[in-house]
Every structure is written in C-alpha cells, then in structure tokens.
Motif scaffolding. Structure first.
Motif, mmCIF file in Angstrom:
data_model
loop_
_atom_site.group_PDB
_atom_site.id
_atom_site.type_symbol
_atom_site.label_atom_id
_atom_site.label_comp_id
_atom_site.label_asym_id
_atom_site.label_seq_id
_atom_site.Cartn_x
_atom_site.Cartn_y
_atom_site.Cartn_z
ATOM 1 N N GLU A 1 0.738 -1.349 -0.072
ATOM 2 C CA GLU A 1 0.641 0.166 -0.192
ATOM 3 C C GLU A 1 0.857 0.752 0.310
ATOM 4 O O GLU A 1 2.051 1.147 0.502
ATOM 5 C CB GLU A 1 -0.343 0.469 1.299
ATOM 6 C CG GLU A 1 -1.960 -0.765 0.824
ATOM 7 C CD GLU A 1 -2.472 -1.120 2.563
ATOM 8 O OE1 GLU A 1 -3.952 -0.020 2.691
ATOM 9 O OE2 GLU A 1 -2.165 -1.595 3.123
ATOM 10 N N LEU A 2 -0.305 2.551 -0.447
ATOM 11 C CA LEU A 2 0.709 3.436 -0.508
ATOM 12 C C LEU A 2 0.271 4.801 0.001
ATOM 13 O O LEU A 2 -0.848 5.321 -0.077
ATOM 14 C CB LEU A 2 1.291 4.096 -1.328
ATOM 15 C CG LEU A 2 2.016 5.006 -2.113
ATOM 16 C CD1 LEU A 2 3.312 4.819 -1.514
ATOM 17 C CD2 LEU A 2 2.221 5.592 -3.142
ATOM 18 N N ASP A 3 0.580 5.321 0.902
ATOM 19 C CA ASP A 3 0.164 6.152 1.946
ATOM 20 C C ASP A 3 0.541 7.460 1.320
ATOM 21 O O ASP A 3 1.933 7.400 1.424
ATOM 22 C CB ASP A 3 0.370 5.819 3.427
ATOM 23 C CG ASP A 3 -0.088 6.848 4.377
ATOM 24 O OD1 ASP A 3 -2.016 7.128 4.326
ATOM 25 O OD2 ASP A 3 -0.536 7.230 5.404
ATOM 26 N N ASP B 1 2.874 6.490 13.000
ATOM 27 C CA ASP B 1 1.147 6.060 12.417
ATOM 28 C C ASP B 1 0.818 3.627 12.660
ATOM 29 O O ASP B 1 1.697 3.421 13.291
ATOM 30 C CB ASP B 1 1.569 5.890 11.301
ATOM 31 C CG ASP B 1 -0.149 6.125 10.573
ATOM 32 O OD1 ASP B 1 -0.328 6.140 10.278
ATOM 33 O OD2 ASP B 1 -0.080 7.739 9.260
ATOM 34 N N PHE B 2 0.280 3.319 11.942
ATOM 35 C CA PHE B 2 -0.431 1.952 12.050
ATOM 36 C C PHE B 2 0.107 1.295 11.976
ATOM 37 O O PHE B 2 1.199 -0.048 11.879
ATOM 38 C CB PHE B 2 -1.666 1.711 11.145
ATOM 39 C CG PHE B 2 -1.880 2.264 9.517
ATOM 40 C CD1 PHE B 2 -2.300 0.657 9.401
ATOM 41 C CD2 PHE B 2 -2.417 2.651 9.610
ATOM 42 C CE1 PHE B 2 -1.756 0.562 8.339
ATOM 43 C CE2 PHE B 2 -2.375 3.138 7.778
ATOM 44 C CZ PHE B 2 -2.112 1.642 7.064
ATOM 45 N N TYR B 3 1.854 1.505 11.378
ATOM 46 C CA TYR B 3 2.745 0.791 10.131
ATOM 47 C C TYR B 3 4.170 1.086 10.722
ATOM 48 O O TYR B 3 4.930 0.945 10.402
ATOM 49 C CB TYR B 3 2.692 1.130 8.637
ATOM 50 C CG TYR B 3 3.097 3.038 8.274
ATOM 51 C CD1 TYR B 3 1.329 3.600 7.799
ATOM 52 C CD2 TYR B 3 3.584 3.274 8.028
ATOM 53 C CE1 TYR B 3 1.049 4.533 7.075
ATOM 54 C CE2 TYR B 3 3.532 5.189 8.070
ATOM 55 C CZ TYR B 3 2.048 5.148 7.166
ATOM 56 O OH TYR B 3 1.903 6.206 6.698
#
Ligand code: ZN
Ligand code: ZN
Ligand code: ZN
Lengths: 675, 675, 675
Positions: C513-515, C561-563
C-alpha cells in the motif's frame, strides 16, 4: 433652474416604480426632508423610453421631471447609452461587443456596446436627440450626463477597420509603423495597414507598440462616441453643460483626453471606509479627488457615492455614524460642487438590490442612514457660499496615463509588481500631511506656475517633457524624479545613448543599471550629511538604481550589496533651480522628510500649526475669500487653535474641538486676489 | 431475490474483464469470502451493451447476473445514461452538452449529455427498455439505479427552447416575468419570452431572477429525464423500486424535487477521513447522512464509499485500521440499509485506476483492505435485524436549496463568504453532541411533529413559510432564526416594509441594518442574565444584525462598535411558543449552550450519560425495538455504562469499553409504539 | 572556418539595425574587444529574408556574414521556422495552430505554427533550402540551428489526421487500442481509428492512454518536422552539423527522441541566480547541464544565457560581479564547448527590449556588464585546450520522460504534488556533493558501464527495464529504487500480480500500500543498525510505502502511524549485486548519507579533500589529459590543497585560494587512457 450652492442628490430610477405611484410621491417628500435638491435621471432608462424600435414613451419621464421641478428639485439628465434594450441587440447584433479573444458577447451586463457600430451610433443619436428635444430646455434640467462609467473595448470588424484607419492616419506609411513598433523583432513585420489586427490572447500580445496604440485608439474612439452623443444633444436643441462620470484609478481610458469634451469632471467614489484605518482611506480618496479636479482645474462633481454599505465589495461594512458627513465634505474640501448618491431609492431586484440607498426597502424615514443623509444636507446649506470656488495648488505630481500604460505593459525588471502607485502615493502623502494642495498633471500639460514638481517613475518621455523639465528647473523650479524615468519614447522604443533621456545634464548623472529586489530583500540609503542629517538612514526595497554622477552631489548612498557606497539619492543645481534624483523605492519617512525640507525651502507651508497624522487640511478660494477645511479622520478629537490669526470660523465648534469624523471650516479675505 | 438484512456490496464492472474469465470467476469467490451479497452493474456499460446503433449484446451481462444469482449475490442494475457511446455522439452531436459560454462539448468525460435532446431521450429509452425486458424480472435484480451522479446543465438551442416554455408556463405574460425579475434595472426588459436566453458569462449573469429560474429549470428538466428513464423501464415490464445516487452537498440540483420519483434515496459518501480530526469529519458526514435520510424520511442506501484511499483528492490517505468499520456503521446508525463500495475490483487503466477497491491490482485476498471489508461484512450480519428500521427526529433544521441558491448568487453584505453552512453546522453539532437525531427540512415541508426547529440564514421566504412558522410557534413550538432571514420573496425580490417578512410580530422585533465584518474583526454578545448566566460572553464574527426590539426581550447585547448595547440575541413569547432571534455569527459554544438549554427545556435528552466530544449517539427504531448506536471517533477509548437501564447490548464489548473507531449497539423494547 | 577552442558569442539580430550601419560596424569592434568569436544569425529573420512570398532578400545577410568573417567571427545560422511572416499566416491560415480547446490562433507570438501543415512545410522547405544554397558553404558558417526552442502542440484537422495514422500504425487494430487505453472504463470504446480525437478540455481529458500517446505523437511529429528542415538544408547543398536549442526541464517534448537527428545537444540556460542561495541554483543548473550532456554523451553547446538580468522573470536581478564568469564556466565544467548569450545587442522595442545583452541601449563599452563579458572571453582563451573533451560518469540516475508524463497525468495518491523532481534532486545532490559526475538516463538506454544507478519514482516500466535492472544487479551493480516504481506498463495500464513488476525477487519484497501524507504530516525511519549507525533517524514526508519483505533486510523502520515498525528502507542481495528499496520521501541527509556509503563502497571517490557545501567539483577528459574544475559558489573563499598530488594548476590562483564565484582548473595526465 438656476442653482446656487451645492448640488445635493443622486441617481434616481423611477422607471422601476411606475406601478406604485404612492412610492413615487413619497420619494419627493423624503427628498425635501433630506434637503435634496437634485436627482440624476435616465441612466438606464432606454427600454422604458423606447420600448420598441421607434416607439417612444416620454410621458412618464415628463411627469417625474415636472413633479420634481414643482418641488424645487433639479435634474441631471443622462443619455441611456450605458445599457441598451434587448430589442436593439436582437435586431442588430453588431451593437454588442467582440472580446479580445474574438468571442462575441451576448446581450447582458452594462458596458457591452460597440462604440464604432454605425447602427449603435444611429440608435443612440435618435434617442439622445429626442431626449434633448423633449427635455433639453425643461427648466428643471441643468446638466447632461453622457452614458455611464465609460470603459472597455471592442474588437469587432468595424473596430478593427477603424483602428487601421487610426494607425494609417498616425503613421502615414507601413514602414514608419514597423519602425515605431520594432516589428523586426520576432519577424512580425506588417506588409500593409490592412493586415494589422488588435491585440489578442489568441494572437499578438507582446508587441508593446501595438498594445499602446490600441489603448490610445480605444480612448480616442470612446471620446469620439461622446462627441457623437453631444452632437445629438446639440442638434436636439439643448446647450446645457455636459459631464461624464469617471471611476477610481481606472486605467482603461486616458481621462485627460476627454477634457475638451466635458464642461465638468465628475466621478463615482466608493472608498472602502473602515477597512484600513480611516486616515489611510482618506489619503487614498484625496488623491482621486485631486486627480479628477486636476483634469479641468475647476470644481468637479461627486456624481455617485454610497450613503452606507455597498453590495459589491468582498465585505460591505456599514458606514459608522459621522462617516458619511466626513466623506461627503472631503469631496467638497478637494473642490467638489456636489454630493450625490447612488441611489435615492433602493431597487427591489437584480444585482444592486443590496447597495445602500437614501431610502431602503423598509421605506421609512426613521432610519439611521436617512438621518445622516439629512445631516449632510444641512451642512451643505451652511457651506453654500463655497460652491464655485477653486483650489490653487503650488505643488504637482506628474502621472501620465500613457507612460503608465507602457510601463505596466512592458516586460522589465519587476513584472511581479512595479509599486508605481505606492511611490506616487508616498509623495502625495508627504505633501498632503503638510496641508499642501496638490495637482496631478499629465505630460501634455505645462509645469509653469508650480514651485515644486515630482515625477515618480516617469518611464516614457513624450510631448517634449525633457524641454519642459529643463526649463522648469532652469527658471528656479525644484524638480524631483525617481529611477525608471526617461527610458522610452512615445512609442515605447528605448532611448539610446543614456538615460534619463536628454536630462542627464540637468540631473548631473547617468543611470547605468537597475537592480530589482525580491519581496523580502532590503537595502538602505545613508545620509552624507549634505541634505538630511548626517547618519540618517532610510530603508528601501523593490528597486535600486545604479547611477554614475557627474556634477550631481550624493545625498544618500547605498549601504549594502555590491553597489554599497554608490549614490542612492542625488541633487544637482542647474541654472536657477534644483533637480533631485531618487535611486530607490524608499520608505515613507524618506518622502515625509524630503517633502518637509523642500516645502520649507520653498516657503509653501500654509497653516500655523503642526498637522498630526489623520488630520487633513485643504483649501479652496474665490476672488473674495479663502476657505480652510480641517477634517479629523483620527479616533481622538483634535483641537485647532486659530485664534489670533486671520482665519474665522465658518462651520464647526467655537472651541476649536473637532471630534472623530468632524469637519471645521474657516475663512479669510483673499488678499492675493485683491492685490 | 428477496433480501433480508443489509445490502453489502458495490459497483462492479465486469465489462472491463471479459477477456479474463478466470478473474471474473475469482471475483465471486472473493465476494462470498467477504460476505458481499450485492453488486451494482451497468453503470457505464452502454458501449458494451450496444456497441453499434441498434446492435445489442446482452449475453455477457446475462452470464454475469446468472453466476451472481447462483452464488447468492443480488444485483442493483443501472441504466447507462451516465456516459454515452462514441458512436452516439458522433452520429448525433446534439446529444452532447453546450456550456454556459455557448461552446459545444466534444465527446468525453461523463456527465456530458443534453437531457432535453429528443435523440438522446430516444436512444436512452431504447436501451433502458431493452435492459428492463432482458433483466427487469431476473430474480437476482432488486433495484434500478437511474443514471449516475446526475448533475450539470446544458445551454443548447433545445434547452433554450425548453427553458422558454418553462418560464412561459410559470409567468403567463412577459410583463409578469419582467416584474418578477425586476428587469427595468439596467434596462434589461424582455420584449417577449422568445428573447430570453439562459445565463452566460458572455451575456447576462447578474439578473438574479433569471439565474434562479434557470437553476429551477435545470432541476425540473433533470427530474423529467429521470421520469423518462423510469417510463422506459416500466414499459419494458419491470416494476422494481428505483433510486438515484446523490452527492455530498451538491448544489447543482434541488434533490428534494426528486422525492416523488424515487423509492429510496441513496448517495455516494467520500469523506476525507484523517484530514481533520475524526470527530469533525464524523459530524460533517453525519449531517449529509441526515440530509439524505430526510428527503424521504425512511432508510436510504449508501450507494458508494471507498474501502481505503480514493484517487481524486489532493492527498489520498489510506484508511487507518478500523476506520472502514466506523464509517460504514455510521451510515447504518443514521438510517442506511446498505453499505456499498466503489468498487469491487480496481480497474487497470483510465482515470480511476488508483481509486481504492475491495480487490486491488495485486489481486490477492491477503491484503489489509480485504480483511477490513470482510470484517464489516460480519458486523452487518450481526446487526441484520436493524435493517428496515427508521429514525424519528424531534428536532429539525431548515435548509432550503432554493433559498441558498438565491442567497449565494446575490451580491450582498459579504460576497467573500456568507459562512452559511458553518452556521448550519454549528446548530447541527450543538444538537448532535446531545445525541439528538435531526431532520433537515426544506421549506415545502411541514413543521408539525417537531418540538424544536432552527432556521439559519433563511434568506428567502417561500411556500408561505411565514404562516407555517407563525402556527408552529403559536401552538407551542420553539423556533430559532438568525440574521439574514425573510429578506426576499420566491423570485429574489426584496420584501418591502420591514423584515423578517411578516414575522416581525412573532419575533417581536424589526431588523434595521446588517453589518459585515472583515476577516479579523470580532464583536461579542454579553448576557443580560435573562437566559444565559449573567456576564456570560460569546464572541461573534462575519455578521452583526442591528435590530429594533418591540415585545422581544434582549438576552445578549453587543459589546463594541457603534451598536454597543444593541440586542445581539432576543426572545419573544408568541401565544404558546417561543421565537428566538440570533443577530450575529456566534462562536460554537453559543450554539452548544443554546441547544442544551432548549433541549432540556423541551425534555428531549435521550441517554442517561454525558456524551463527550467525539462520541456519537444515534438511534433507529422499528415497531418492536429501539436501537442505540454509540460510536467512538476519539483517540481514547470510551466506557459506556448502561447497566441498570432498559438498554441491552446487541453488538460490542460486554465491559462497555468502546475503543478508537469502535461501535456498540444496544436495544430496548419500543414502548412508544406498543403504547 | 575551422574553430579551435571554445565558441564564444550569441544571438545577434542585425535585421533590427539595418538602417543604422554605424551601429552594425561598431558591434564588430565591440565583439572583438570582448573576444567574441561567433554569432548566431537568422533566428527570427524570415520577414527580412522573404518580405513577400517568393521574394528573397539575402544581400543584407551576406554583407553581415562577410563582414563577420573578415573579422574572424564565425556564424551559427538558424532556420527561421521559429516565427513566420505575417503574409504567410494571412495567405495560408492553416499554418497557425489550433489549441486544445479547438480555438484557432491568430497571427502573433512565436511558437505558433502547425508542424503538420503541408503548406507550412513547403514554405519552410523553400526558405531553408535557399539559405543552404546561399550560405551553407560560406566559410564563416559552421553549424545549423534548426528553428528555435521547439515546443507546443497543434490540434488542427491535419494534425488530427496525422495522429490517427500514428495510432493506427502503432496499434494495428482498434480492439488493440481499446484494450491498451482501457476504454471500457466510462463506456469510451472507440468504434474505429477515424473516431479518435486529440485530448481537449472540451472533451476527453482523463483517458491517460490517449493523453500519453498524444504526447508521444507530438514529440514524433516535431522530430519529423526537424527532419524535414534537415532535408531542405541537405538538398540545398550543406552538410554542416545540426543542433536544436532545448529548454530547462521542458516537459512538452521527449528530448531523447531527437538524439539521432542532431549532431550536438544545445540549450538555453536562464537560472534565477541570487534568488536562492547560489549553491542551490548551481546544483539545479548542474542537473540540467548533465541532462543535456547525457542525451548524446558528448560536448554540448550553451546556446543562450544572459549577461546580466533577464526581463521575463517576476523579479529580474542583476548578476553580481563574478557571477557571469561562474555561471559560464559551470557550463564548461559540465561539458559545454561554448558560452553564448542572448543577445549581443539589446533590441530597442517589443517584448524583450529589457533583456540583458552584451551591448545595452546606452551603447558604450564602459559598462560593468561589458567588462564581465570581456573577462569571460579571456578565461575561455586560457582554457582552450579543454574544448572537445568529454565527461565520463560512473553513476547515473534514471529519468524517463514518458514515465514522468504518465505519472504526472495519472490521478493517484497525491495529486497535489508528487515531489518527483525533489527526490531526483536529492539523489543528484547527494552524488554531486561528493564530486561525482552523473549521467541522466532514459529507459531506452543501457545500464552497463555504470557502477551505481538510482531510479527515483520509476512509475512506468518500459523497454524491458525489468530485465536491464535484473542483469545490472546480477552482474554486481548497485541499484537503488524508491516507492511508486514499476506500477504501470508502457500504456499506463496497471501491472497485476504485485509490484515492483517482475522485480519483487530482485528487491526481495512486495509493495502492498502507498500512504500519502498531508503537507504538515511527518513520519520517520529509524536505523536497525544493519546499514546506517544504530539509532540514526531520518524524517520523511509526502509518501510512506508499506511493503512486505521476503528476502530483503530491513535497514530503517517506520516510527509512527499504524505502520510503525514496518520497513522503511530495505536491501536485498541478488546474485553479485545489491538492490536497495526506499519506502518514503526522506529528508536530504538520508540521501547524503546513503550516497556517501555507496560511493565509498564502490570506491568512486575522486578528490583527496573534503568538498564543503557550495563547492562544486567536476571533471572532463580527453585521451591525453584529465581536467578538474573546482568552483566556489559560497560566500567565503575556499582553499584547495592539491600540492603533492598528480594535479597541476591550469587556471586559478597559485595559493589555492578560490574566492566567491571563483573557478580553479587543474589537469593531470590521463593514465587510464594511456594504459
Ligand atoms: Zn466594435
Ligand atoms: Zn441541451
Ligand atoms: Zn496542425
């Protein structure tokens, strides 16, 4: 109907209320209660006057005018060319404008007619002549108001053809045009006049000579249209004076080119009071009043102003109590012979329905605004004898519309912003803070009669201004010029051989390079002690002009950058006068100090007291009397002490106290005129 | 195919994958794994269904639908009018739109068709009818989805003609139209209906009556187009319910005018989660959910939403873990009977290829997003019994699309920004923070049945709202209105004789002037002690309305400016009810305090605990049960204690703890219905 | 006229001065005084050369060229296609462009011709061939300069037709095109090639495949036009080398597609010196020099530059003393064989009249600028032997025009700003600060021969770059790639099955994924100690790429962050080489540290001293010698100590001191070549 004293009134649109006669009747009662003695009629009445082609309805207007007359109210009658009827646009689409991008307009808006179209000229001739025949000798009617806020341009085939004739008349041969516009650049040489087209975002935009001549043509063609309307009025039998209503700092037309066509200058003034501090807005408005008065150098009319908030600004504030009086009397203080509003009665619908008016939608007299309007009416009655008097300025600033067009169109050292008006305003403010009346001149005018003349950024030299300036200085005048002056000729072609063109000897220097500064950048000039106090420093921004002085004396020198130590302000004595050259965009205090020194040197100080910031001192005179206006745009009250002077109180408080937004007027005998 | 429980699915475009049958097969496996029970087909399938004029290809679609049906997945079938095939545009250019500037569109984009064109109507009739004949009775198909995100306008000759018929029907005579639009202003009187043209930047733009009627016409013509599509479907033999998918705060159409055409309201929700604090985004989204639900006052569909980041925002953030669940259940909490995504499988190319999808380009089930989607599917199964239940609000806010059109088009006191929606949101938030369900009403609706109604900036009064408000108050209702209300009639003509029009007696006051404030400017209202605690102060900005009170009692008064001491908030008792008038754009805490006092007074508080900021409490009910949703949009966990109350846990943690983005659902027996 | 050493001169427009022969004569004296040995003629001379159709005037040009030749000054002769005569546009309107909105241009501006029009091609063929016949073998003429700053596109019917032929040739069948462009999306399937139209704001804008192919077509058609002009020159009998002058970071054309058409690359360099710190501007300009040099990988020409301030920037600053020398020698340091100015003599009128020139409007030699120009001339004479030498880079950066077109056109994770060039510059700067010469490659080129290759945001994979990268790493190369790489194929269709496409094994990971981050948002990567020092942290913004590592080793991991804890930077060993993957837009120091480690590891460090910020070290070599340029763009002086090394001073101060804007040049024997 001979009027004495000031005109007091404004735009009135009874055609919107014909089906409510009780309202029309009430309006007149209200006008009288507010001391209103004039209304401007007909500004957008064409549809009502000629509802179908060739079918005229003048009866409603005659009734209105008769009624007004019976109630002592005079009429300024407008020609209706500011907007045209739908039937005219539908039958003859050529009357609508073509934009620069060559799209043709649909019906709508206001300034949307081709001023070249023979059809439009014929149509306007007919209605104007009829109006003149019908009302041109009515005793109520006093002045003709031609069209409304003239402006904009048209690129239709008819206008293209007229433009080609205009340039052919100007240049004679296509070779002369090619040379004047330097068309060899980018290979844009014109083979013949027939192949020239007006500037367009879809075509030619950067040929500055073309752009400049197009703007001149637009002014000439618009003026020709005004002439045409005057002709219709004359041929209809009326010989009343004529005016056009002009606009704030409007750059679409060179208003000076209208001076032979009008009997009065007039303008529509809508300052954003209470946005900035009032003293700032007052100075800005003062400059426009002076600009308008300087066109004919005689009393002008304040044709439109707003009794309270407008509806077209991004934020429309109510006028605070007293502000209406201060703003109205400021116009008078600068030479206006009228105070007029847009509008008497607020319209119910369409785009200006929320524009402030004397009578609002509520419709009662028991409103704050109506009371203020009535108060202004009373004050104007008190000051009646001042109407007709003039302002005599001994200082002037050169502001030339054509030079500004060329300078702002050119791609040069600072496309972001030249800050031209900022510099002009700093000079104007420097003089106004000392109570000096100031004329704003264009380059076609003479400099004689002034003691002190400023030329901020006079990029173009035309009308042999070089000789005028040289003679002015030679005969003892003080002339102050800034960087970016004398760069190009009247066709925006750069002068070769050094600048300021033909004035290097007068200023004793040559300009070598012009550095532009980024937004945050600053430099400063430090006093050499030869003029300002030693060690005095002034900050500058935007522009730093590198010069090589010859006979000129350095008064300030730059403090930083690679030109540290170079002159930043210089003075040259030339025959009987002095020529000052300003090299940088200095801060306001520089201009304040400079003006004070020069004004003192020339002996031009006018009142025997120090004028604080926010207090405005202005004067008018007639052969018998001089009048002194003192207006207070500050928060605090101001105490003026003119006891033991020649000045006597005409309006204001005996104690000399002037409250916020207050005005005091004094008078004295005009000794000069008598002598 | 009868569905129970919630619809769970979204847009699916198998026509992009017809040459990879293995992908189509896999898709169904994935759907089932994620508890998806519905897909929306056909939204942009016209080219695939009718590749040449009159040549139809339904087989691929039948195969898809049959397969879905066999796997227990239902279908919402869309008519394809949202985009047209290239062949149609090339053969019949009249189907493409003409813009307001009168340039005609080329083929491209989506909403690019003339809704008036008989050719387009004929073409859409044929394909819609065929679709209805082919699939309208297929057991998988449950709902018709007409077109897609309807919007925009067309200025072609056909639309001009239809508009002229529309105004002729409305006004009867051209004189009536001229009066309604006040065309005498700027001399724009129309000689006949034939000469009226739609608004254009190249022509008329500031005739507000024309602009307003054009917007009304565009809504009516669009609705007529929807009717036409419904007719084709019916005549094809299908009688399934119908919906249109609407958009966030879309001002191009008055959605209320579609309420007789649709069986469900549905909308596409794309909040920018994680841009602002989640509690802000949640409140903003709540308002839209309530707006959509209020149109039919029954369960709506969440037709589109994004499983993770969109691709069209300026910055497209991933949805944080749990956010998808919170956002999906929020729709349900406000009355949605579905959760649907755009889209099931991400497209490989063109403008939405990076829009988040249930199945991404990688194509595996082992993705974070797929796991979240599956989780939501499970939760919806848990909550099945709630589907079909309704929301019953006792508070309402008036938001009238036509009034807003007129207000935002008018040039008035604050062209920069009226902050209309900000004020509406402050009221909405004030109520929502207390857990109150709120309906959003337009002026055509009735006020009875509510206890508390707010009218922020109700500029236009139409549908005799004056009488509705008077009766509402007279019968005991509490009505709260702000400045800039009751100014114009339904044609945007200003009311004469004082405002708020015909309600001066109800509010016990008259509005005299409206001051606009610059961005940095502030005033404040200080409590008189009659309502709020004595000495309490609330800051205000943007607008200050000067009023003259008659029977009204002053509750706050202005603290600065020339209207210091004037009323800033007033209350009037009128028969059995109370009418409150707010004079300024007060800060949020004013509305919070006001709502609390009024809600307590009316006995509308719903839950036995204090609701902190960021926690949302909402309810639905059916004849048997009431359901209470508690959602936590804060960072910290929230502990809810409903032990010893009537409420029983339906979904959530036994301990009462609700984590970030968590949802708890409680239920109780619906006593009111039983009673 | 055989030239040795550097070309020194610039654009010269005598056609603007033909009526002042004394100025033309003086110009030559001035050129000689300034060591100018070349002028570029004819750039905008069409009107002067062919004032009417078929009527040629070559005499004036022959006189100019003869005179120049007699004075030892050579000529680069331009074809005049950059602007056309008025008569041509008037007689044949098809030669003017049609814009994307389908409006047709009027005559004006420069780049305003249809490159497809047979009429324009015929007209340009005639004048080019005549020029070739007349001057192609004149001993003064050395190079042909085709047109001027080629750019822009045309949407006329002729270009539409050519585009349709281009896509038909590319795709063969319409089905192949529909698949490649994914036209099923939004129902935009094309029935035939005849129905395809170029992108337009009035029609299709978001079909990325169409947009991309249109850009490719525009490049191909422009190149075809250049071929056509070359043909005319050849058929006129001249076989001199050919160049086109290119522009700073110009995205309208893929310059790499011109490499087979030109003998030299050349470009027009106008940095905004003194806007940012000089070291920043120098790095930015260095990148462009390297970009231009990399096209043919041999010496290029600096075709235009400004002797002092330009006139088209928002703020045009004077070049500080010494800056002209530093800027001119920087081009040489990066591989230029010329220093050329726009222009020799400043024009008197039109849009560039205030653009800096060697000879200004004043017209004397006693100007600061003229002295600086003379100084540069002397320095070039000192460095003569360097002309013709090349730059050999061992590091390279992939910058692919087509990938960038596609990436910037796509609607994706951060439409606001991808910061693509910022990332590329951070890499370039990291390498340049270590004194490394860098090539900028497009994807059509080979990677072999380099030790270290970077691929920032290589969104599109085409030309089988997958295989090239795999082989490069397998054979021992170090390859560094960032997020948002390998996403789409050459038609902008997303790769299925995981990214980076076909390189997941090489990098040992898959992107999931790319945030995207909002403007103020930050994250950071913390070192695991495996590469950077343990605990070292680097801030990142804009993008955070979530990956699943397989064989790759985590070097940095995300901190918030969540990552949090996910890999932020990873390394994989693949056969003999190493592949690095960067997951986020890290701050500059990350790239500085990374480059240092990799450059040391590869043994690429070049000079035996630390290079401080603002000092630039560059090298050229010929078979006999290596040359080292050291330039000081800092405020402070820099002391270089190369005593006791192989390097000998060629130009500069014996003491090793290099002042602000100073340049020192050293040389040594080229051992590698000898070996
Ligand atoms: Zn015209
Ligand atoms: Zn239409
Ligand atoms: Zn073309």
């Amino acid at each position: 109907m001979k009027q004495t004293g000031f005109i007091y009134g404004g735009d009135y649109n009874p055609e919107q209320w014909l089906d409510t006669p009780e309202i029309l009747k009430q309006d007149i009662e209200y006008m009288k209660a507010a001391h209103i003695n004039e209304v401007t009629l007909g500004v957008f009445s064409w549809s009502a006057l000629e509802p179908q082609e060739g079918v005229y309805e003048f009866k409603w207007l005659r009734n209105i005018i008769d009624n007004l007359y019976e109630n002592g109210i005079s009429v300024i009658l407008s020609t209706p060319s500011g907007a045209r009827p739908k039937w005219l646009a539908d039958s003859y689409p050529e009357v609508l404008r073509v934009n620069a991008d060559r799209t043709n307009n649909l019906f709508g808006g206001r300034h949307n007619h081709c001023y070249t179209s023979p059809v439009y000229r014929e149509a306007i001739y007919k209605i104007d002549r009829k109006l003149s025949e019908q009302f041109g000798n009515h005793p109520a009617v006093t002045i003709w108001h031609i069209s409304n806020e003239l402006g904009g341009d048209c690129h239709c085939p008819l206008c293209q053809k007229a433009f080609r004739q205009w340039i052919e008349k100007k240049y004679g041969t296509i070779e002369a045009l090619n040379k004047a516009w330097n068309t060899a650049f980018w290979s844009h040489t014109y083979p013949s006049f027939e192949q020239v087209e007006s500037p367009s975002p879809r075509g030619e935009q950067e040929l500055h000579g073309l752009n400049l001549d197009w703007k001149r043509f637009v002014t000439d063609q618009t003026a020709d249209f005004v002439s045409w309307e005057k002709k219709a009025i004359w041929e209809g039998g009326s010989e009343l004076p004529v005016t056009i209503n002009m606009m704030y700092d409007y750059k679409g037309l060179n208003y000076h080119k209208f001076k032979d066509l009008i009997d009065f200058a007039s303008w529509d003034s809508y300052p954003t009071w209470h946005k900035e501090e009032e003293k700032e807005t007052a100075l800005d408005t003062a400059l426009q009043h002076d600009f308008m008065r300087s066109i004919l150098k005689k009393p002008f009319l304040l044709m439109e102003s707003c009794p309270t908030a407008t509806n077209w600004q991004s934020v429309s504030k109510l006028k605070r109590p007293g502000m209406l009086g201060a703003a109205s009397l400021q116009a008078v203080a600068h030479g206006a012979d009228s105070v007029q509003y847009f509008q008497i009665r607020q319209s119910r619908g369409a785009s200006e329905k929320f524009h402030g008016a004397v009578i609002d939608h509520y419709g009662g007299m028991d409103t704050r605004v109506f009371e203020e309007v009535t108060g202004v009416g009373s004050q104007l009655l008190e000051l009646s004898e001042i109407a007709g008097s003039t302002v005599r300025a001994r200082a002037a600033i050169l502001h030339d519309c054509e030079s500004r067009w060329a300078m702002e169109d050119s791609q040069g050292p600072r496309n972001k912003d030249l800050h031209y008006m900022d510099v002009l305003k700093k000079i104007f403010h420097g003089l106004r803070k000392l109570g000096l009346d100031v004329d704003i001149l264009d380059m076609e005018e003479e400099l004689k009669g002034y003691d002190l003349v400023f030329a901020p950024m006079l990029y173009m030299f035309r009308c042999d201004i070089e000789t005028k300036i040289r003679n002015f200085v030679a005969k003892g005048g003080t002339f102050v010029m800034t960087y970016w002056s004398g760069i190009v000729n009247e066709n925006d072609l750069c002068h070769l051989g050094g600048t300021p063109h033909q004035l290097m000897e007068v200023f004793g220097l040559r300009s070598t390079e012009l550095d532009a500064l980024y937004e945050g950048e600053r430099n400063s000039g430090k006093s050499t002690g030869a003029f300002f106090e030693k060690e005095k420093r002034y900050e500058c921004r935007n522009f730093c002009n590198l010069i090589r002085t010859d006979s000129a004396e350095t008064l300030l020198s730059f403090e930083t950058d690679f030109y540290e130590g170079y002159p930043a302000f210089a003075r040259n004595s030339y025959e009987k006068g002095k020529a000052y050259y300003i090299c940088a965009d200095f801060e306001e205090s520089f201009y304040d100090d400079l003006c004070l020194k020069l004004v003192e040197e020339k002996g031009l100080l006018k009142v025997p007291f120090d004028i604080p910031e926010g207090v405005a001192v202005t004067s008018r005179e007639n052969p018998l009397k001089k009048f002194l206006f003192i207006q207070n745009f500050r928060k605090d009250k101001f105490l003026v002490n003119l006891r033991n002077t020649e000045w006597k109180l005409l309006m204001g408080d005996d104690t000399g106290v002037i409250g916020q937004y207050g005005t005091a007027v004094y008078w004295t005998v005009n000794q000069e005129e008598r002598a």
